[in-house]
Design an enzyme around this catalytic site. Structure first.
Site, short mmCIF file in Angstrom:
data_model
loop_
_atom_site.label_atom_id
_atom_site.label_comp_id
_atom_site.label_asym_id
_atom_site.label_seq_id
_atom_site.Cartn_x
_atom_site.Cartn_y
_atom_site.Cartn_z
N PRO A 1 87.94 46.71 19.71
CA PRO A 1 88.09 48.17 19.82
C PRO A 1 88.48 48.71 21.20
O PRO A 1 87.73 49.46 21.84
CB PRO A 1 86.71 48.67 19.40
CG PRO A 1 85.78 47.59 19.84
CD PRO A 1 86.55 46.30 19.63
N CYS A 2 89.69 48.38 21.65
CA CYS A 2 90.16 48.87 22.95
C CYS A 2 90.31 50.39 22.97
O CYS A 2 90.30 50.99 24.04
CB CYS A 2 91.46 48.19 23.34
SG CYS A 2 92.79 48.36 22.16
N HIS A 3 90.40 51.01 21.79
CA HIS A 3 90.48 52.47 21.74
C HIS A 3 89.18 53.12 22.22
O HIS A 3 89.17 54.30 22.53
CB HIS A 3 90.83 52.95 20.32
CG HIS A 3 89.81 52.62 19.29
ND1 HIS A 3 89.66 51.35 18.76
CD2 HIS A 3 88.88 53.40 18.69
CE1 HIS A 3 88.68 51.37 17.87
NE2 HIS A 3 88.18 52.59 17.82
#
Length: 177
Positions: A133-135
């Site tokens: 989950p880089c967001h």
């Protein structure tokens, strides 16, 4: 390596996998034709996939509908990723739905705040966005920071909004679609 495309309420997602796990994901924003072209270099599209891809498809469809889902059960194949990037990805895999952190916080947890830019490079090179989950990684002060997926930071904020995150810094951006 094989891949599949997934039509969701947000657009087309794409997943590629090896026998060891998911190797690549593409977020919505490109046409089906463009996704196929991007994936063709990894192998062939297939209608038969392993059970973990069935589960990934189910979770991605739920995510796109705004349902609370957790991707922890999915095997990831990061064999082509550097050790440092794997450490960064392991750190953010611990973030829950709607939970955020910053590049600097990750760098501190890895032992050196001076690594903040390297953390940002790892985010930009993330081969499996959404599932890794880089967001959920923001710039200092709660600003959205960059996002290499189609739509850039607006897509990042839209994903966070789906998870119930409201950031006063970027509240307008989250709904400009």
């Amino acid at each position: 390596m094989h891949y599949c495309l997934i039509e969701t309420e947000l657009g087309w997602f794409g997943l590629a996998w090896s026998p060891n796990g998911i190797t690549r994901a593409y977020l919505p924003g490109d046409s089906v034709h463009s996704l196929r072209e991007r994936f063709d270099r990894f192998g062939c599209e297939t209608a038969h996939w392993p059970p973990f891809i069935d589960e990934a498809r189910r979770l991605i469809l739920g995510y796109a509908r705004g349902e609370p889902v957790c991707f922890d059960c999915l095997p990831l194949d990061l064999s082509g990723v550097s050790e440092f990037y794997r450490r960064v990805y392991d750190d953010i895999l611990g973030l829950g739905r709607g939970e955020t952190t910053t590049y600097g916080d990750i760098a501190r947890r890895l032992g050196d705040v001076g690594l903040s830019r390297a953390v940002g490079q790892a985010m930009g090179s993330n081969p499996i966005p959404l599932i890794i989950p880089c967001h959920r990684v923001l710039a200092s002060g709660g600003r959205s920071g960059g996002f290499s997926a189609p739509g850039g930071s607006a897509s990042k904020m839209r994903m966070l909004a789906l998870e119930g995150f409201q950031n006063p810094q970027d509240a307008q951006t989250a709904f400009d679609f």
